[in-house]
Design an enzyme around this catalytic site. Structure first.
Site, mmCIF file in Angstrom:
data_model
loop_
_atom_site.group_PDB
_atom_site.id
_atom_site.type_symbol
_atom_site.label_atom_id
_atom_site.label_comp_id
_atom_site.label_asym_id
_atom_site.label_seq_id
_atom_site.Cartn_x
_atom_site.Cartn_y
_atom_site.Cartn_z
ATOM 1 N N ASP A 50 3.903 3.168 1.119
ATOM 2 C CA ASP A 50 2.805 2.590 2.086
ATOM 3 C C ASP A 50 1.422 3.265 1.838
ATOM 4 O O ASP A 50 1.552 4.441 1.491
ATOM 5 C CB ASP A 50 3.268 2.522 3.568
ATOM 6 C CG ASP A 50 4.298 1.793 3.893
ATOM 7 O OD1 ASP A 50 5.072 1.229 3.203
ATOM 8 O OD2 ASP A 50 4.792 1.632 5.071
ATOM 9 N N ASP A 51 0.639 2.585 2.103
ATOM 10 C CA ASP A 51 -0.827 3.010 2.336
ATOM 11 C C ASP A 51 -1.684 3.058 0.962
ATOM 12 O O ASP A 51 -2.838 3.337 0.801
ATOM 13 C CB ASP A 51 -0.847 4.169 3.032
ATOM 14 C CG ASP A 51 -0.525 4.118 4.454
ATOM 15 O OD1 ASP A 51 -0.043 3.019 4.877
ATOM 16 O OD2 ASP A 51 -0.532 5.063 5.085
ATOM 17 N N HIS A 101 0.326 -4.615 2.480
ATOM 18 C CA HIS A 101 0.136 -3.847 3.949
ATOM 19 C C HIS A 101 -1.144 -3.983 4.493
ATOM 20 O O HIS A 101 -1.890 -2.900 5.238
ATOM 21 C CB HIS A 101 0.149 -2.198 3.344
ATOM 22 C CG HIS A 101 0.827 -1.307 4.550
ATOM 23 N ND1 HIS A 101 1.563 -1.582 5.223
ATOM 24 C CD2 HIS A 101 0.075 -0.204 4.856
ATOM 25 C CE1 HIS A 101 1.810 -0.584 6.063
ATOM 26 N NE2 HIS A 101 0.709 0.365 5.702
ATOM 27 N N HIS A 105 -5.461 -1.692 6.811
ATOM 28 C CA HIS A 105 -4.481 -0.963 7.626
ATOM 29 C C HIS A 105 -4.543 -1.297 9.184
ATOM 30 O O HIS A 105 -4.781 -0.440 10.091
ATOM 31 C CB HIS A 105 -4.353 0.483 7.517
ATOM 32 C CG HIS A 105 -3.114 1.162 7.812
ATOM 33 N ND1 HIS A 105 -2.496 1.619 8.835
ATOM 34 C CD2 HIS A 105 -2.172 1.437 7.018
ATOM 35 C CE1 HIS A 105 -1.476 1.999 8.975
ATOM 36 N NE2 HIS A 105 -1.067 2.026 7.759
ATOM 37 N N HIS A 192 4.982 7.402 1.641
ATOM 38 C CA HIS A 192 3.521 7.145 1.508
ATOM 39 C C HIS A 192 3.278 7.700 0.142
ATOM 40 O O HIS A 192 3.201 8.997 0.200
ATOM 41 C CB HIS A 192 2.715 7.695 2.762
ATOM 42 C CG HIS A 192 3.203 6.896 3.977
ATOM 43 N ND1 HIS A 192 4.144 7.353 4.883
ATOM 44 C CD2 HIS A 192 2.658 5.886 4.626
ATOM 45 C CE1 HIS A 192 4.267 6.775 5.875
ATOM 46 N NE2 HIS A 192 3.185 5.743 5.683
#
Ligand SMILES: [Zn+2]
Length: 225
Positions: A50-51, A101, A105, A192
């Site tokens: 993620d991210d 995603h 965020h 991540h």
């Protein structure tokens, strides 16, 4: 950085998958060892990141995954897409699954319906512009999907079953140990691709689980709608 709380996967049904595979194996009886016993399917896990994308960490991760011929799933933030188009195209071409995603965020349950929809749609559109495919999967930040969005977008929310806690631990050995101690067949592992320690850990986990006979898949292979 993030404070994503631990949550359980709601739409993964490994038990049913295994039952279906077992039933199929009994019916056609084609997968047999020399001794006549039905060969067991290899355990499967999905590495998810993620991210990102991150200009430094993500290419190094992609290099390591390519070397090992392991597919992964990347849930990317829309705000990091500009300037990283080549990196996203590389993910796509190298067989990784790209998911959404949100753009910034955001906690989708804490903003207006219109804002939540914009966060999802803009990110999907920007990914489509690069890959030619709209992402089918979304990992909502903080594990909080807004059910009302189901009326507007056809996306499958994907949480996780094993939180590496890489964003807290920030130490490759600790992250690797934590995952290897609890990993099970069918796990969706949360990581991540924005920390060097996470990249090191992911590749160490890949090597260790490969040696244990695990197969790596993208999350779509572990999900039954
Ligand atoms: Zn996140």
């Amino acid at each position: 950085m993030t404070s994503e709380k631990c949550a359980h996967v709601t739409c993964v049904c490994t038990g049913i998958c295994l039952l279906l595979l077992a039933a199929q194996g009994n019916l056609d009886d084609t997968v047999q060892t020399g001794g006549g016993a039905v060969q067991e399917e290899a355990p499967r896990v999905a590495l998810t990141f993620d991210d990102g994308p991150d200009a430094s960490c993500t290419p190094r991760l992609l290099d390591g995954l390519k070397e090992r011929q392991i597919p992964a799933t990347f849930f990317i933030q829309g705000k990091w897409i500009a300037g990283q188009e080549d990196l996203i195209l590389r993910m796509h071409r190298e067989g990784h699954l790209i998911g959404n995603h949100t753009f910034d965020h955001v906690r989708l349950t804490a903003v207006s319906e219109q804002e939540a929809l914009m966060q999802v749609v803009k990110t999907s559109n920007d990914i489509y512009e690069i890959t030619g495919e709209y992402p089918a999967y979304i990992r909502p930040p903080f594990g909080e999907w807004r059910e009302s969005l189901n009326c507007h977008v056809e996306m499958i929310p994907v949480l996780w079953s094993l939180d590496s806690r890489d964003w807290v631990l920030q130490d490759a050995d600790q992250i690797t140990s934590r995952v290897l101690e609890s990993v099970e067949d069918g796990d969706i592992i949360l990581m991540h691709d924005i920390f060097d320690a996470s990249v090191d850990a992911a590749l160490a986990i890949a090597d260790a689980l490969t040696a244990e006979g695990y197969d790596f898949v993208t999350v779509d292979a572990l999900i039954i709608e």
